[in-house]
Scaffold this motif. Sequence first.
Motif, mmCIF file in Angstrom:
data_model
loop_
_atom_site.group_PDB
_atom_site.id
_atom_site.type_symbol
_atom_site.label_atom_id
_atom_site.label_comp_id
_atom_site.label_asym_id
_atom_site.label_seq_id
_atom_site.Cartn_x
_atom_site.Cartn_y
_atom_site.Cartn_z
ATOM 1 N N ALA A 47 0.854 -1.185 0.000
ATOM 2 C CA ALA A 47 0.000 0.000 0.000
ATOM 3 C C ALA A 47 0.892 1.237 0.000
ATOM 4 C CB ALA A 47 -0.902 -0.001 1.224
ATOM 5 N N VAL A 48 0.466 2.251 -0.759
ATOM 6 C CA VAL A 48 1.215 3.497 -0.888
ATOM 7 C C VAL A 48 0.261 4.654 -0.610
ATOM 8 C CG1 VAL A 48 2.493 4.983 -2.479
ATOM 9 C CG2 VAL A 48 2.701 2.504 -2.659
ATOM 10 N N VAL A 49 0.745 5.672 0.098
ATOM 11 C CA VAL A 49 -0.025 6.890 0.299
ATOM 12 C C VAL A 49 0.884 8.070 -0.035
ATOM 13 C CG1 VAL A 49 0.490 7.123 2.767
ATOM 14 C CG2 VAL A 49 -1.583 8.131 1.851
ATOM 15 N N ALA A 50 0.304 9.062 -0.682
ATOM 16 C CA ALA A 50 1.047 10.267 -1.039
ATOM 17 C C ALA A 50 0.206 11.482 -0.685
ATOM 18 C CB ALA A 50 1.373 10.267 -2.525
ATOM 19 N N LEU A 51 0.863 12.532 -0.210
ATOM 20 C CA LEU A 51 0.189 13.765 0.194
ATOM 21 C C LEU A 51 0.720 14.949 -0.596
ATOM 22 C CD1 LEU A 51 0.559 13.096 4.004
ATOM 23 C CD2 LEU A 51 -1.578 13.011 2.746
ATOM 24 N N GLY A 52 -0.111 15.981 -0.727
ATOM 25 C CA GLY A 52 0.318 17.224 -1.367
ATOM 26 C C GLY A 52 0.617 17.046 -2.844
ATOM 27 N N ASP A 53 1.691 17.695 -3.309
ATOM 28 C CA ASP A 53 2.068 17.609 -4.720
ATOM 29 C C ASP A 53 2.377 16.177 -5.136
ATOM 30 O OD1 ASP A 53 1.748 20.326 -5.101
ATOM 31 O OD2 ASP A 53 3.870 20.772 -4.744
ATOM 32 N N THR A 54 2.965 15.388 -4.228
ATOM 33 C CA THR A 54 3.277 13.995 -4.540
ATOM 34 C C THR A 54 2.000 13.207 -4.825
ATOM 35 O OG1 THR A 54 5.190 14.181 -3.073
ATOM 36 C CG2 THR A 54 4.579 11.982 -3.754
ATOM 37 N N GLY A 71 10.437 6.754 -0.188
ATOM 38 C CA GLY A 71 9.698 7.244 0.964
ATOM 39 C C GLY A 71 10.050 6.486 2.221
ATOM 40 N N PHE A 72 9.080 6.348 3.112
ATOM 41 C CA PHE A 72 9.316 5.679 4.384
ATOM 42 C C PHE A 72 8.105 4.844 4.755
ATOM 43 C CE2 PHE A 72 7.338 9.743 5.216
ATOM 44 C CZ PHE A 72 6.386 9.473 6.179
ATOM 45 N N LEU A 73 8.334 3.827 5.582
ATOM 46 C CA LEU A 73 7.258 2.977 6.073
ATOM 47 C C LEU A 73 6.715 3.535 7.380
ATOM 48 C CD1 LEU A 73 8.680 -0.619 5.539
ATOM 49 C CD2 LEU A 73 6.885 0.519 4.225
ATOM 50 N N ALA A 74 5.403 3.478 7.521
ATOM 51 C CA ALA A 74 4.750 3.892 8.757
ATOM 52 C C ALA A 74 3.470 3.070 8.911
ATOM 53 C CB ALA A 74 4.421 5.381 8.737
ATOM 54 N N ALA A 75 2.937 3.038 10.106
ATOM 55 C CA ALA A 75 1.673 2.345 10.356
ATOM 56 C C ALA A 75 0.548 3.079 9.632
ATOM 57 C CB ALA A 75 1.384 2.294 11.849
ATOM 58 N N ARG A 76 -0.459 2.328 9.185
ATOM 59 C CA ARG A 76 -1.590 2.909 8.464
ATOM 60 C C ARG A 76 -2.297 3.974 9.295
ATOM 61 N NH1 ARG A 76 -4.321 2.218 4.093
ATOM 62 N NH2 ARG A 76 -3.374 0.283 3.444
ATOM 63 N N GLY A 77 -2.394 3.762 10.580
ATOM 64 C CA GLY A 77 -3.071 4.726 11.455
ATOM 65 C C GLY A 77 -2.766 4.421 12.906
ATOM 66 N N ARG A 78 -3.384 5.178 13.784
ATOM 67 C CA ARG A 78 -3.134 4.994 15.224
ATOM 68 C C ARG A 78 -3.487 3.608 15.715
ATOM 69 N NH1 ARG A 78 -4.511 10.710 18.030
ATOM 70 N NH2 ARG A 78 -5.098 11.511 16.017
ATOM 71 N N ASN A 79 -4.563 3.039 15.187
ATOM 72 C CA ASN A 79 -5.039 1.748 15.673
ATOM 73 C C ASN A 79 -4.650 0.585 14.773
ATOM 74 O OD1 ASN A 79 -6.314 3.041 17.843
ATOM 75 N ND2 ASN A 79 -8.074 3.522 16.555
ATOM 76 N N SER A 80 -3.711 0.807 13.848
ATOM 77 C CA SER A 80 -3.306 -0.238 12.915
ATOM 78 C C SER A 80 -1.795 -0.379 12.918
ATOM 79 C CB SER A 80 -3.782 0.114 11.505
ATOM 80 O OG SER A 80 -3.265 -0.805 10.574
ATOM 81 N N THR A 82 -0.437 -2.203 10.408
ATOM 82 C CA THR A 82 -0.161 -2.531 9.017
ATOM 83 C C THR A 82 0.714 -1.453 8.388
ATOM 84 O OG1 THR A 82 -2.307 -3.622 8.856
ATOM 85 C CG2 THR A 82 -1.232 -3.045 6.791
ATOM 86 N N ALA A 83 1.780 -1.868 7.708
ATOM 87 C CA ALA A 83 2.718 -0.921 7.108
ATOM 88 C C ALA A 83 2.180 -0.334 5.808
ATOM 89 C CB ALA A 83 4.049 -1.610 6.837
ATOM 90 N N VAL A 84 2.456 0.949 5.602
ATOM 91 C CA VAL A 84 2.114 1.672 4.378
ATOM 92 C C VAL A 84 3.359 2.454 3.963
ATOM 93 C CG1 VAL A 84 0.660 3.478 3.384
ATOM 94 C CG2 VAL A 84 -0.302 1.899 5.035
ATOM 95 N N LEU A 85 3.652 2.451 2.669
ATOM 96 C CA LEU A 85 4.768 3.228 2.148
ATOM 97 C C LEU A 85 4.288 4.655 1.898
ATOM 98 C CD1 LEU A 85 7.647 3.482 1.063
ATOM 99 C CD2 LEU A 85 6.814 2.586 -1.119
#
Length: 106
Positions: A47-54, A71-80, A82-85
């Motif tokens: 899974a990939v998420v991009a913000l702003g111009d990206t 980019g970097f890996l981070a958890a999908r959200g506070r309660n998850s 699951t890794a997202v790029l």
Amino acid sequence: MTLSGCLVERKRLRYTPSGIPVSEARISHQSTLTENGSERQVEVEMAVVALGDTARWLEAAPLGSSIGIHGFLAARGRNSRTAVLHANTIEYLEGNENGTILQEED
């Protein structure tokens, strides 16, 4: 972290309550790597998420195109857990001159 592969899914561009564009997608990666002296086939979807111009650059990439995401890996959200790029830069690996990094084309 850098991941390259085929863009296999993308959701519609959306906006945060403060008006920041957000694009979510999935990228499929396949490669052969060496692990402990043996070759190993690696196949993964991320899974990939991009913000702003990206987010706008990710939205512009056609489904099925080869892209590189830095980019970097981070958890999908506070309660998850699951890794997202999270994409910082997106690079087309085909269809333009030498895979120019999109954010530098302005």
